[in-house]
Design an enzyme around this catalytic site. Structure first.
Site, short mmCIF file in Angstrom:
data_model
loop_
_atom_site.label_atom_id
_atom_site.label_comp_id
_atom_site.label_asym_id
_atom_site.label_seq_id
_atom_site.Cartn_x
_atom_site.Cartn_y
_atom_site.Cartn_z
CB CYS A 1 -9.82 0.79 15.13
SG CYS A 1 -9.16 2.46 15.08
CG MET A 2 -7.78 3.91 18.57
SD MET A 2 -8.01 5.02 19.96
CE MET A 2 -9.32 6.05 19.35
N GLY B 1 -4.37 1.12 14.01
CA GLY B 1 -4.64 0.79 12.61
C GLY B 1 -4.59 1.96 11.67
CD GLN B 2 -8.75 4.94 11.36
OE1 GLN B 2 -9.15 5.62 10.44
NE2 GLN B 2 -9.42 4.83 12.50
CE LYS C 1 -2.41 -1.20 3.64
NZ LYS C 1 -1.98 -2.60 3.82
CG MET D 1 -8.46 -3.95 14.48
SD MET D 1 -8.95 -2.45 15.34
CE MET D 1 -7.37 -1.82 15.85
#
Length: 786
Positions: free
Chosen positions: A170-171, A379-380, A86, A342
């Protein structure tokens, strides 16, 4: 995937990217503070990657106003020149054929092009009419300044706390886990610990696909002759399993029992670190965030339930496997890192399992030491820097503050220069509650930026089916299933089409400058909010004034004249990001989250906070928090100092949190577990990565993975259409047997990137009562061959 094949895949991704744009060689004399013209006519500048929370550094090559090359930044300590598939294609994601380039308003059921003035007027008029029932749903992909601007607009302007990000999904459990453990959010350790650990334990995560650069940082040590053991604990075999020394499969939610079982064995054998525990820990019991005090003796007795036999009964882990884990923590000379993402956080007891993993590290004394830490991966790209540090959550304020605390509200009102009492004391809706309120009509409108909730919220039928009936504003770069429901769509600038700051998983704040113009009339999300705020100011909304009667977002030039930054040409001519960052930075000091001065970020590849000027006048970053000699706020002689300890005694808490079964488990009607997640090639809902031809070809559609034995019993082969049905919805997907992962017997896995295959029609919206984070990893389904 074997190491050689994985490296070949990454190399081929790089070559593929180069061939689809142009060849560009990175000048070797590039420094952090300079822009260099290459011999091939490219201009190179630094930036953090647009995608996950690793925060890899990239070098972006620009020619003729377009990004034409992306390479890993050899000078960035996060990735040292390596990128994943990515990351190498981040530049291509800018140039999909269907970029949004003009504002749109829904008229007669269809989205019609309009001017920016018409769009801003429409949004401001709706907010002015119903300010108390208008929400803002943001993202861990917001830059720091985008999140800060939304917070000031909503909480410092409208007096409305209904702001929450997709990072709630997510967190949030990691956040509440840290706060309830040592009194403040964000990890103590850093990526350097991955280079030093003897054993790395994966608690239900798959870094080979989700954080491949960090995974390489661990696994590639073996190629240098170093010994590093990896233990993969999971509910399915993944690519991470292939490089692991041990695979321990457990029943969903069994991680609670496993962690308690390890602690029981440590205490029963007497092989816990008695001195470390006595010096640095207190004990607590109870289901909530406060709990009640307990003694070590009471805790030891409480643990007696979690015998190896009991853990095997509820978690499916053999006593020998549990003993293996306990032995690793009992060895005083072994350095251990626990990693999770996650699998632990998207959990109806996500806060509890976070607490329990810290328990294991505290009892063994494997915390606050090089190579030993408990580390939550995000995740972000800026879930930490924006959502957590800026505090873009319904209950929060910037810098670790909360709206319910009068002193915190007063501090923020003073820093924002708004009248006393402007900030509302009542917490706003968390993400699930926000969309439930929109469904019911209790909330009349919402502005969505940098996320796609009509694809990513759980139980979509119950969460988003009535969004078309509400006033929905969506700022995005491409059409999505959420823009399909919008009243107003605003075309946004992406990544290096604007200035920005991200904060990654190891507390590293990284800055970049705008390098290319956005297409058409697309504009920065920061400007969009400021423009709406100024229109409300013109309409006479009192919240858009500071206490001096000036516009809420007033910034002045060197002569003291206010800059009209709500006008695009003025905004575009100034670095408003730097102005906002300088306003934000003082908010970070209270909880010792001191971010670096803006110019220090410009001159570096990011800095890990707290960043404090040392006696030589040099700004010094902090590799490890709470550690003497590394964290400037630690008192000399303490070795480890939990200075924000929940009980204000400079100690962390060891919690007695019990095993609890999931709210929904398989039965005769719905006999399978469903787990959802991401894949290597695609980012979240695929809005960007599915516009990258190479990534889309590599993973063109969603699928359902089954255990081979289950598939054989049901006569299901790869490619067969399979219907997945839960109590909430149904979806048909092609089967993939012996694919990238192998679920446990009685379980299936489905990725969520494909908008034409919405697996969240099936998922459960149940969430952790403390963190309010939904559980996407376990619900009951039935599987039928079509």
């Amino acid at each position: 995937m074997p190491l050689a094949n994985r490296r070949l895949f990454i190399k081929q991704a790089a070559l593929s990217f180069a061939s689809c744009v142009m060849a560009g060689s990175l000048p070797r004399n590039l420094t952090a503070a300079t822009t260099v013209e290459g011999e091939d006519g490219l201009t190179w500048q630094k930036a953090p990657c647009r995608f996950c929370g690793t925060g890899c550094g990239v070098m972006v090559g620009v020619k003729d106003g377009r990004v034409v090359a992306v390479q890993g930044d050899l000078e960035n300590p996060v990735n040292k020149g390596l990128l994943c598939a990515k990351g190498y294609h981040a530049g291509v994601a800018l140039y999909g054929k269907d970029r949004l380039t003009t504002p749109l308003i829904r008229r007669d059921g269809k989205l019609q092009p309009v001017s920016w003035e018409a769009a801003i007027d429409t949004i401001a008029s709706e907010i002015h009419a119903r300010p108390a029932t208008f929400g803002f749903y943001g993202s861990g992909q917001w830059t720091v300044m985008e999140g800060f601007t939304a917070m000031k607009f909503m909480k410092g302007g409208l007096g409305n706390n209904h702001v929450d990000p997709n990072a709630r999904l997510c967190m949030a459990s990691a956040v509440v886990g840290m706060i309830t453990t040592y009194g403040v959010d964000e990890p103590s350790g850093c990526y350097d610990d991955f280079d030093l650990a003897d054993t790395v334990i994966l608690w239900g995560n798959n870094p080979a696909e989700m954080h491949p650069v960090l995974w390489s940082r661990i696994i590639d040590r073996r190629a240098k002759g170093q010994q590093v053991e990896v233990i993969d604990m999971a509910t399915r075999r993944t690519r991470s399993t292939e490089q692991s020394d041990h695979y321990i499969e457990f029943t969903p939610q069994g991680d609670l029992a496993i962690a308690n079982g390890i602690c029981h064995l440590l205490v029963k054998s007497g092989k816990y670190d008695k001195e470390w525990v006595a010096k640095h820990c207190n004990f607590r019991q109870g289901a909530d965030a406060d709990g009640e005090a307990m003694t070590f003796e009471e805790y030891a007795k409480w643990l007696e339930t979690y015998t190896p036999e009991y853990v095997q009964q509820v978690a499916g882990v053999r006593p020998k496997q549990l003993q293996l884990l306990a032995d690793r923590f009992a060895d005083p000379d072994r350095k251990v890192v626990s990693l999770w993402c996650m699998g632990m956080n998207q959990h109806t007891r996500g806060t509890w399992i976070n607490n329990l993993v810290y328990n294991v590290h505290f009892l063994s004394g494997k915390f606050g030491k090089p190579g030993s830490t408990a580390f939550s991966l995000t995740g972000q790209p800026s879930a930490c820097g924006t959502c957590r540090e800026v505090g873009t959550l319904g209950h929060a304020l910037p810098g670790g503050r909360i709206v319910a605390n009068p002193e915190h509200r007063q501090q923020c009102e003073e820093l924002w220069n708004v009248p006393a009492g402007r900030i509302n004391s009542k917490p706003g809706h968390h993400a699930v509650a926000l969309f439930e309120a929109l469904q019911k009509g209790d909330m009349t409108g919402c502005w969505v930026q940098v996320t796609n909730p009509a694809q990513t919220m759980p139980n979509l039928n119950a969460m988003t089916s009535k969004l078309r009936d509400r006033f929905l504003v969506v700022s995005d770069i491409y059409p999505t299933v959420t823009t399909d429901l919008a009243t107003v769509v605003l075309p946004s600038a992406m990544w290096v089409e604007k200035n920005g700051v991200f904060g990654n998983s190891e507390r590293r704040t990284q800055q970049w400058f705008k390098m290319v113009n956005p297409p058409g009339e697309a504009r920065d999300d920061v400007w969009q909010v400021i423009a709406v705020a100024h229109k409300l100011f013109e309409m006479g909304h009192p919240g858009m004034k500071n206490k001096d009667g000036e516009f809420l977002f007033t910034f002045k030039d060197q002569d003291g004249k206010p800059l009209e930054i709500w006008k695009w040409e003025v905004f575009n001519a100034h670095n408003v990001d730097e102005m906002l960052y300088n306003e934000y930075r003082p908010f970070t000091m209270m909880k010792h989250k001191d971010v670096a001065p803006y110019q220090e970020l410009v001159n570096s590849r990011g800095m890990r906070w707290p960043v404090v000027k040392n006696s030589d006048g040099i700004w010094q970053e902090t590799p490890r928090r709470f550690v003497e000699g590394e964290d400037p706020y630690v008192k000399p002689g303490t070795a480890v100092d939990f200075y924000w300890g929940k009980l204000k005694d400079h100690k962390a808490l060891i919690w007695a949190r019990p095993y609890e079964p999931p709210p929904e488990v398989p039965d005769d009607k719905y006999p399978f577990w469903l787990c959802t997640g991401r894949v290597l090639e695609h980012w979240h809902s695929g809005t960007m990565t599915r516009r990258v031809p190479q990534l889309h070809r590599a993973m063109p559609k969603a699928y359902v993975e089954l255990n081979p034995e289950d598939a054989a019993k049901m006569n299901i082969s790869t490619g067969d259409p399979v219907k997945i049905t839960s109590r909430r919805g149904t979806l048909t997907l092609p089967a993939w047997i012996n694919g990238r992962s192998t679920p446990a017997k009685g379980a299936v896995f489905v990725p969520f990137f494909a908008e034409e295959s919405l697996i969240n029609l099936v998922t459960l919206e149940a969430f952790c009562p403390l963190s309010k984070q939904p559980d996407y990893k376990k619900c009951a389904v039935t599987i039928t061959k079509v």
